[in-house]
Design an enzyme around this catalytic site. Sequence first.
Site, PDB file in Angstrom:
ATOM      1  N   GLU A  90       0.734  15.617   7.749  1.00 38.38           N
ATOM      2  CA  GLU A  90      -0.201  14.578   8.149  1.00 38.38           C
ATOM      3  C   GLU A  90       0.499  13.442   8.871  1.00 38.38           C
ATOM      4  OE1 GLU A  90      -1.230  14.616   3.849  1.00 38.38           O
ATOM      5  OE2 GLU A  90      -1.203  12.463   4.113  1.00 38.38           O
ATOM      6  N   CYS A 111       2.449   6.685  11.840  1.00 39.53           N
ATOM      7  CA  CYS A 111       3.337   7.037  10.739  1.00 39.53           C
ATOM      8  C   CYS A 111       3.554   8.552  10.781  1.00 39.53           C
ATOM      9  CB  CYS A 111       2.662   6.598   9.445  1.00 39.53           C
ATOM     10  SG  CYS A 111       3.568   7.059   7.989  1.00 39.53           S
ATOM     11  N   CYS A 118       8.614  17.526   0.086  1.00 35.60           N
ATOM     12  CA  CYS A 118       9.826  16.715  -0.014  1.00 35.60           C
ATOM     13  C   CYS A 118      10.589  17.148  -1.248  1.00 35.60           C
ATOM     14  CB  CYS A 118       9.470  15.231  -0.115  1.00 35.60           C
ATOM     15  SG  CYS A 118      10.941  14.173  -0.161  1.00 35.60           S
ATOM     16  N   CYS A 122      10.346  11.817  -6.039  1.00 30.60           N
ATOM     17  CA  CYS A 122      10.101  10.495  -6.622  1.00 30.60           C
ATOM     18  C   CYS A 122       8.845  10.610  -7.480  1.00 30.60           C
ATOM     19  CB  CYS A 122       9.919   9.449  -5.532  1.00 30.60           C
ATOM     20  SG  CYS A 122      11.360   9.344  -4.458  1.00 30.60           S
ATOM     21  N   CYS A 125       5.140   9.754  -6.087  1.00 31.36           N
ATOM     22  CA  CYS A 125       4.777  10.113  -4.715  1.00 31.36           C
ATOM     23  C   CYS A 125       4.073  11.470  -4.652  1.00 31.36           C
ATOM     24  CB  CYS A 125       6.045  10.141  -3.867  1.00 31.36           C
ATOM     25  SG  CYS A 125       5.758  10.694  -2.182  1.00 31.36           S
ATOM     26  N   SER A 197      12.281   5.082   7.395  1.00 35.78           N
ATOM     27  CA  SER A 197      12.268   4.740   5.981  1.00 35.78           C
ATOM     28  C   SER A 197      13.003   5.829   5.209  1.00 35.78           C
ATOM     29  CB  SER A 197      10.812   4.641   5.502  1.00 35.78           C
ATOM     30  OG  SER A 197      10.773   4.431   4.114  1.00 35.78           O
ATOM     31  N   SER A 220      13.550   2.368   0.758  1.00 33.85           N
ATOM     32  CA  SER A 220      12.613   2.428  -0.363  1.00 33.85           C
ATOM     33  C   SER A 220      13.415   2.147  -1.628  1.00 33.85           C
ATOM     34  CB  SER A 220      11.970   3.819  -0.440  1.00 33.85           C
ATOM     35  OG  SER A 220      11.170   4.031   0.688  1.00 33.85           O
ATOM     36  N   CYS A 339       1.401   8.602   1.491  1.00 30.15           N
ATOM     37  CA  CYS A 339       1.769   9.824   2.188  1.00 30.15           C
ATOM     38  C   CYS A 339       1.599  11.059   1.317  1.00 30.15           C
ATOM     39  CB  CYS A 339       3.204   9.732   2.692  1.00 30.15           C
ATOM     40  SG  CYS A 339       4.383   9.396   1.381  1.00 30.15           S
TER      41      CYS A 339
HETATM   42  N1  SAH Z   1      10.984   9.631   2.176  1.00 27.40           N
HETATM   43  C1  SAH Z   1      11.000   8.365   2.801  1.00 27.40           C
HETATM   44  C2  SAH Z   1       9.855   8.138   3.760  1.00 27.40           C
HETATM   45  C3  SAH Z   1       8.502   8.597   3.337  1.00 27.40           C
HETATM   46  S1  SAH Z   1       7.731   7.744   1.998  1.00 27.40           S
HETATM   47  C4  SAH Z   1      11.038   7.270   1.760  1.00 27.40           C
HETATM   48  O1  SAH Z   1      10.882   7.557   0.604  1.00 27.40           O
HETATM   49  O2  SAH Z   1      11.291   6.132   2.161  1.00 27.40           O
HETATM   50  C5  SAH Z   1       7.202   6.224   2.739  1.00 27.40           C
HETATM   51  C6  SAH Z   1       6.955   5.119   1.744  1.00 27.40           C
HETATM   52  O3  SAH Z   1       5.759   5.340   0.987  1.00 27.40           O
HETATM   53  C7  SAH Z   1       8.091   4.982   0.742  1.00 27.40           C
HETATM   54  O4  SAH Z   1       8.478   3.633   0.587  1.00 27.40           O
HETATM   55  C8  SAH Z   1       7.451   5.517  -0.498  1.00 27.40           C
HETATM   56  O5  SAH Z   1       8.113   5.073  -1.625  1.00 27.40           O
HETATM   57  C9  SAH Z   1       6.020   5.033  -0.365  1.00 27.40           C
HETATM   58  N2  SAH Z   1       5.076   5.653  -1.282  1.00 27.40           N
HETATM   59  C10 SAH Z   1       5.088   6.916  -1.748  1.00 27.40           C
HETATM   60  N3  SAH Z   1       4.068   7.111  -2.609  1.00 27.40           N
HETATM   61  C11 SAH Z   1       3.402   5.942  -2.696  1.00 27.40           C
HETATM   62  C12 SAH Z   1       2.251   5.505  -3.432  1.00 27.40           C
HETATM   63  N4  SAH Z   1       1.584   6.329  -4.248  1.00 27.40           N
HETATM   64  N5  SAH Z   1       1.849   4.215  -3.285  1.00 27.40           N
HETATM   65  C13 SAH Z   1       2.495   3.389  -2.440  1.00 27.40           C
HETATM   66  N6  SAH Z   1       3.573   3.739  -1.728  1.00 27.40           N
HETATM   67  C14 SAH Z   1       4.030   5.007  -1.844  1.00 27.40           C
HETATM   68 FE1  SF4 Z   2      10.138  12.115  -0.749  1.00 22.00          FE
HETATM   69 FE2  SF4 Z   2       9.930   9.562   0.102  1.00 22.00          FE
HETATM   70 FE3  SF4 Z   2       8.028  10.683  -1.477  1.00 22.00          FE
HETATM   71 FE4  SF4 Z   2      10.422  10.127  -2.491  1.00 22.00          FE
HETATM   72  S1  SF4 Z   2       8.915   8.635  -1.685  1.00 22.00           S
HETATM   73  S2  SF4 Z   2       9.258  12.041  -2.816  1.00 22.00           S
HETATM   74  S3  SF4 Z   2      11.760  10.580  -0.777  1.00 22.00           S
HETATM   75  S4  SF4 Z   2       8.561  11.273   0.605  1.00 22.00           S
END
Ligand code: SAH
Ligand code: SF4
Length: 360
Positions: A90, A111, A118, A122, A125, A197, A220, A339
């Site tokens: 997406e 974006c 991934c 995390c 996420c 990021s 992040s 995301c």
């Molecule tokens: N993998 C990279 C880039 C993609 S995630 C990274 O982790 O930085 C992009 C951003 O969205 C990151 O800061 C991530 O922590 C955040 N993110 C992921 N899930 C989220 C959620 N449920 N609510 C708010 N931000 C979120």
């Molecule tokens: Fe992957 Fe970024 Fe999501 Fe962490 S926050 S699981 S690194 S996409």
Amino acid sequence: MPPARPLLLDLAPEEWDLGPGPDFRRKQLADWLYQKRAASLAEMTNLPAKLREDMASRYDFAALKLVRVQGSEDTTRKLLWELRTGDYIESVLIPASLDLFGERSDRFTLCLSTQVGCAYGCRFCASGLEGFKRNLTAGEIVAQIIETERTTGVRINNLVFMGMGEPLANYANLLRALRFINEPWGVGIGARHITISTSGLAPQIRELAQQPLQIRLALSLHGATDAVRAQIMPVNRKYPLAELLDACAEYQDKKRKMMTLEYILIERVNDMPEQAVLLARHARRLNAKVNLIPYNTVEGLEWKRPSDQVIDDFAAILKNAGVTATVRREKGHDIDAACGQLRLKQLQADAQQSSVELRA
Ligand code: SAH
Ligand code: SF4
């Protein structure tokens, strides 16, 4: 099944096999692909028919197929794509807010996703929930820009690599995509308008620091101590804070640009005043601004966003310490903007569909 033909967008113009013919054909073809955002070879009327036929038999032209658009023109739009391999990714199109005179702004940020799924897992996420499937190729990354412009008719000025996947874990394809985005024959968005990021891959941050491109970096962070960060980000075990912040300091030192520290606020996990105090210390060291993101609920995950009061108090501690902090009230909260969520729904719908088919 991997696709039989190479994707034209994966190759740079000098790598295209155009058969015999004058060299300016490369320039013409690049112009159709990147500037005119042509939807098919048939549109490329100044290229000889024979060349177009040959190209059609040699290369795949379309990297993505639009599956679904969610959201409206005035807010954030989320585009779900199907890749040639049948995987879903997406992209999210974000308009700049209305300007002072109430005119609709023509500035748009896209974006981008860099991987299918991934591997970093995390805990908060959606992208990591189904694990890692594969890296996107350079062409699949760039196609998100071209196809979004074509389907929506907007001109994209800004790119953020904050979609699905960890961009720095797909380093070679990312660099190649950045080249296609930057080159005069390519998409034509300058490095200054691009933010990457990362969840904190220290060695790749150092490598990126050596690149001549003036790319912006967003880290992040989501936790100001190892104990808090490791609880929600497994990557912290591999690259603990001291090592990570040193790598960022090197980036900052080389680029002299303002970095961003992203900090999702999750109730009772990382929203304590002590974390704010330490976060301010990290931000001052890196001359970084802080982007506070109230947690966006993900179906199936237990985390919650803190109350507005807790969020405001957290931001106040940063501001009082002299750190620039903004609270990003998610524009796309109502359309699963975090995301990976739209893809997750599609995967669930597909799974349901096939179980219905199995039962029938
Ligand atoms: N993998 C990279 C880039 C993609 S995630 C990274 O982790 O930085 C992009 C951003 O969205 C990151 O800061 C991530 O922590 C955040 N993110 C992921 N899930 C989220 C959620 N449920 N609510 C708010 N931000 C979120
Ligand atoms: Fe992957 Fe970024 Fe999501 Fe962490 S926050 S699981 S690194 S996409």
